[in-house]
Write a protein that holds these residues in place. Structure first.
Motif, PDB file in Angstrom:
ATOM      1  N   ASP A 169     -23.196   4.571   9.296  1.00 36.35           N
ATOM      2  CA  ASP A 169     -22.936   3.461   9.675  1.00 36.35           C
ATOM      3  C   ASP A 169     -22.356   2.966  10.890  1.00 36.35           C
ATOM      4  O   ASP A 169     -20.673   3.089  11.289  1.00 36.35           O
ATOM      5  CB  ASP A 169     -21.334   3.834   8.626  1.00 36.35           C
ATOM      6  CG  ASP A 169     -21.509   4.190   7.252  1.00 36.35           C
ATOM      7  OD1 ASP A 169     -22.924   2.796   6.784  1.00 36.35           O
ATOM      8  OD2 ASP A 169     -21.287   5.031   6.623  1.00 36.35           O
ATOM      9  N   ASP A 170     -23.056   3.001  12.108  1.00 35.65           N
ATOM     10  CA  ASP A 170     -22.885   2.916  13.758  1.00 35.65           C
ATOM     11  C   ASP A 170     -21.718   3.812  14.231  1.00 35.65           C
ATOM     12  O   ASP A 170     -21.667   3.686  15.248  1.00 35.65           O
ATOM     13  CB  ASP A 170     -22.666   1.459  13.762  1.00 35.65           C
ATOM     14  CG  ASP A 170     -23.619   0.834  12.479  1.00 35.65           C
ATOM     15  OD1 ASP A 170     -24.549   0.789  13.385  1.00 35.65           O
ATOM     16  OD2 ASP A 170     -22.660  -0.063  12.327  1.00 35.65           O
ATOM     17  N   HIS A 171     -21.980   4.860  13.626  1.00 35.52           N
ATOM     18  CA  HIS A 171     -21.094   6.250  14.521  1.00 35.52           C
ATOM     19  C   HIS A 171     -21.639   7.942  13.832  1.00 35.52           C
ATOM     20  O   HIS A 171     -22.694   7.640  12.997  1.00 35.52           O
ATOM     21  CB  HIS A 171     -19.326   5.899  13.705  1.00 35.52           C
ATOM     22  CG  HIS A 171     -19.214   6.232  12.719  1.00 35.52           C
ATOM     23  ND1 HIS A 171     -19.608   5.698  11.183  1.00 35.52           N
ATOM     24  CD2 HIS A 171     -18.970   7.751  11.813  1.00 35.52           C
ATOM     25  CE1 HIS A 171     -18.769   6.327  10.019  1.00 35.52           C
ATOM     26  NE2 HIS A 171     -18.878   7.946  10.470  1.00 35.52           N
ATOM     27  N   VAL A 172     -21.135   8.545  14.889  1.00 30.62           N
ATOM     28  CA  VAL A 172     -21.869   9.988  14.547  1.00 30.62           C
ATOM     29  C   VAL A 172     -21.151  10.567  13.160  1.00 30.62           C
ATOM     30  O   VAL A 172     -20.073  10.639  13.346  1.00 30.62           O
ATOM     31  CB  VAL A 172     -21.513  11.103  16.392  1.00 30.62           C
ATOM     32  CG1 VAL A 172     -21.813  12.259  15.786  1.00 30.62           C
ATOM     33  CG2 VAL A 172     -22.293  10.318  17.157  1.00 30.62           C
ATOM     34  N   VAL A 173     -21.527  11.487  12.635  1.00 31.97           N
ATOM     35  CA  VAL A 173     -21.528  11.653  10.896  1.00 31.97           C
ATOM     36  C   VAL A 173     -21.819  13.748  11.480  1.00 31.97           C
ATOM     37  O   VAL A 173     -21.544  14.334  10.224  1.00 31.97           O
ATOM     38  CB  VAL A 173     -22.121  11.370   9.990  1.00 31.97           C
ATOM     39  CG1 VAL A 173     -21.103   9.738  10.014  1.00 31.97           C
ATOM     40  CG2 VAL A 173     -23.477  11.223  10.308  1.00 31.97           C
ATOM     41  N   GLY A 174     -22.438  13.953  12.350  1.00 29.83           N
ATOM     42  CA  GLY A 174     -23.064  16.294  11.993  1.00 29.83           C
ATOM     43  C   GLY A 174     -23.603  15.458  13.478  1.00 29.83           C
ATOM     44  O   GLY A 174     -23.893  14.369  14.391  1.00 29.83           O
ATOM     45  N   PHE A 175     -23.966  17.138  13.787  1.00 23.55           N
ATOM     46  CA  PHE A 175     -24.182  17.028  15.074  1.00 23.55           C
ATOM     47  C   PHE A 175     -24.416  18.598  15.034  1.00 23.55           C
ATOM     48  O   PHE A 175     -24.039  19.575  14.592  1.00 23.55           O
ATOM     49  CB  PHE A 175     -23.152  17.187  16.080  1.00 23.55           C
ATOM     50  CG  PHE A 175     -22.226  18.556  16.039  1.00 23.55           C
ATOM     51  CD1 PHE A 175     -22.201  19.859  16.527  1.00 23.55           C
ATOM     52  CD2 PHE A 175     -20.755  18.074  15.533  1.00 23.55           C
ATOM     53  CE1 PHE A 175     -21.042  20.635  16.410  1.00 23.55           C
ATOM     54  CE2 PHE A 175     -19.697  18.761  15.130  1.00 23.55           C
ATOM     55  CZ  PHE A 175     -19.718  20.311  15.967  1.00 23.55           C
ATOM     56  N   ALA A 191     -20.584  14.805   2.969  1.00 22.61           N
ATOM     57  CA  ALA A 191     -20.782  15.687   3.229  1.00 22.61           C
ATOM     58  C   ALA A 191     -21.840  16.320   2.028  1.00 22.61           C
ATOM     59  O   ALA A 191     -22.705  16.885   1.926  1.00 22.61           O
ATOM     60  CB  ALA A 191     -19.602  16.156   2.439  1.00 22.61           C
ATOM     61  N   HIS A 192     -22.258  14.907   0.995  1.00 31.89           N
ATOM     62  CA  HIS A 192     -23.238  14.905   0.051  1.00 31.89           C
ATOM     63  C   HIS A 192     -24.274  14.053   0.628  1.00 31.89           C
ATOM     64  O   HIS A 192     -24.918  13.933  -0.163  1.00 31.89           O
ATOM     65  CB  HIS A 192     -22.228  14.782  -1.109  1.00 31.89           C
ATOM     66  CG  HIS A 192     -21.379  15.396  -1.458  1.00 31.89           C
ATOM     67  ND1 HIS A 192     -21.644  16.764  -2.665  1.00 31.89           N
ATOM     68  CD2 HIS A 192     -20.123  16.029  -2.076  1.00 31.89           C
ATOM     69  CE1 HIS A 192     -20.237  17.347  -2.747  1.00 31.89           C
ATOM     70  NE2 HIS A 192     -19.360  16.463  -1.766  1.00 31.89           N
ATOM     71  N   ASN A 193     -24.516  13.938   1.871  1.00 28.24           N
ATOM     72  CA  ASN A 193     -25.197  13.049   2.178  1.00 28.24           C
ATOM     73  C   ASN A 193     -26.589  13.614   2.875  1.00 28.24           C
ATOM     74  O   ASN A 193     -26.920  13.328   3.169  1.00 28.24           O
ATOM     75  CB  ASN A 193     -25.160  11.679   3.198  1.00 28.24           C
ATOM     76  CG  ASN A 193     -24.159  10.759   1.826  1.00 28.24           C
ATOM     77  OD1 ASN A 193     -24.148   9.768   1.643  1.00 28.24           O
ATOM     78  ND2 ASN A 193     -22.457  11.239   2.306  1.00 28.24           N
ATOM     79  N   ASN A 194     -26.352  15.422   2.709  1.00 31.92           N
ATOM     80  CA  ASN A 194     -28.068  16.155   3.743  1.00 31.92           C
ATOM     81  C   ASN A 194     -28.047  15.172   4.988  1.00 31.92           C
ATOM     82  O   ASN A 194     -29.129  15.519   5.810  1.00 31.92           O
ATOM     83  CB  ASN A 194     -29.447  15.587   2.858  1.00 31.92           C
ATOM     84  CG  ASN A 194     -29.490  16.315   1.364  1.00 31.92           C
ATOM     85  OD1 ASN A 194     -29.070  17.144   0.760  1.00 31.92           O
ATOM     86  ND2 ASN A 194     -28.884  14.833   0.330  1.00 31.92           N
ATOM     87  N   VAL A 195     -27.019  14.928   5.719  1.00 31.01           N
ATOM     88  CA  VAL A 195     -26.437  14.640   6.852  1.00 31.01           C
ATOM     89  C   VAL A 195     -27.212  16.183   7.783  1.00 31.01           C
ATOM     90  O   VAL A 195     -28.479  16.205   8.774  1.00 31.01           O
ATOM     91  CB  VAL A 195     -25.154  14.540   7.959  1.00 31.01           C
ATOM     92  CG1 VAL A 195     -25.767  14.253   8.914  1.00 31.01           C
ATOM     93  CG2 VAL A 195     -24.543  13.058   6.801  1.00 31.01           C
ATOM     94  N   GLY A 196     -26.686  17.800   7.625  1.00 30.95           N
ATOM     95  CA  GLY A 196     -26.786  18.981   8.772  1.00 30.95           C
ATOM     96  C   GLY A 196     -28.411  19.193   8.070  1.00 30.95           C
ATOM     97  O   GLY A 196     -29.166  19.549   8.872  1.00 30.95           O
TER      98      GLY A 196
END
Length: 325
Positions: free
Chosen positions: A233-239, A268-273
């Protein structure tokens, strides 16, 4: 060596050649780049490092390298991290290492710092014996590692909403996601504010000073830049903040060290990590880095589960701590 305090002084840039020589004779391999980067960092940020030398009339007999860190593992206290200690072969067994350790203890007490941390490999019994005799104990942290190879497992669409919440304290899922589903790119200085914001959501307090210094470390002091951010969504959600280090804790082989992993709780439930970990493994495989390591507090059960599900296993290494109250 009875008048030990007369032989103790701060390590200087001019000692670098002797430090490299002592280490190479003790290990059989050169860690020249590691020591050069550490000395350069210490000259730039002298308040963040404690480098001690022990000398006699013939030259440098031993050295100790420690760095001061605040905010590691979610804590607020400053600790001294012992990166390396070396003694010239003809001076070993004469108390040089213990004199160096005593001086480090004295210095950090004056700074109102009350803990020294380090790591040691289980098969290295002389080092373990030294730490034991110096008052170190097992720390409440585990060291995990995995070989570097591609992590390309995919999850079924119906499984995505069942992902466990691993955002406490840093991470979001155990099932690996194909990295093309969540865009990941190299971390830059401009991402610092977003990283601090995500971490504050996770931890509940501000660790700006920790991330200020960590950003400097991974962008300028690490051998290779491999840290990543994930965007939705055009922004940082994880690192994921990673260093490729050649020599930390006495190791001669290059290893990637994961310092911090965070995901915005809203994702948290979108498999970003998992996407970040997958992309990291792909990048490290190209760079021919053999191993990834990280250290986890025993209370971080969700993060431990995330690491294990992504191929990490307990390393044959121990996390050590010495209280200096």
């Amino acid at each position: 060596m009875t008048n030990s305090t007369e032989n103790i002084r701060m390590l200087a840039a001019e000692d670098l050649a002797q430090v490299i020589e002592i280490d190479e004779k003790n290990t059989g391999r050169s860690r020249k780049d590691f020591f050069e980067k550490r000395i350069k960092a210490a000259l730039k940020y002298p308040k963040d490092f404690i480098y001690i030398a022990y000398e006699d009339g013939t030259g440098l007999m031993g050295y100790l390298l420690a760095r001061l860190q605040t905010g590691e593992f979610g804590g607020s206290n400053t600790v001294a991290v012992l990166d390396d200690i070396g003694v010239r072969q003809n001076a070993q067994g004469k108390g040089v290492g213990h004199h160096l350790m005593d001086e480090l203890t004295r210095i950090i007490r004056e700074k109102n710092i009350h803990e020294i941390r380090s790591q040691a490999d289980w098969p290295d019994r002389p080092v373990l014996n030294f730490f034991g005799a110096s008052g170190f104990e097992l720390a409440p942290r585990y060291i995990y590692r995995r070989d570097v190879n591609y992590l390309d497992r995919k999850i079924a669409e119906e499984d995505e909403n069942q992902e466990m919440d691993f955002s406490d304290p840093s991470g979001d899922g155990s099932a690996a996601l194909s990295r093309d589903k969540i865009p990941c790119r190299s971390l830059t200085q401009e991402d610092l504010a977003a990283i601090i914001k995500i971490d504050r959501k996770i931890m509940g307090f501000n660790r700006t000073s920790y991330y200020d210094r960590k950003m400097e470390e991974i962008l300028t002091e690490s051998g290779i830049r491999v840290s990543l951010v994930a965007e939705r969504d055009d922004h940082v959600v994880g690192f994921i903040m990673v260093r490729v280090d050649f020599g930390e804790f006495g190791r001669a082989e290059p290893s990637a060290i994961i310092d911090s992993l965070g995901v915005d709780p809203a994702y948290a439930h979108n498999n970003v990590g998992s996407a970040l970990m997958s992309q990291l493994m792909a990048n490290l495989a190209v760079l021919r880095t053999d191993e990834v390591r990280t250290e986890v507090d025993v209370s971080q059960l969700a993060l431990t589960g995330f690491l294990q599900s992504n191929g990490f296993e307990p390393a044959q290494s121990l996390s050590l701590s010495k209280k200096t109250l």
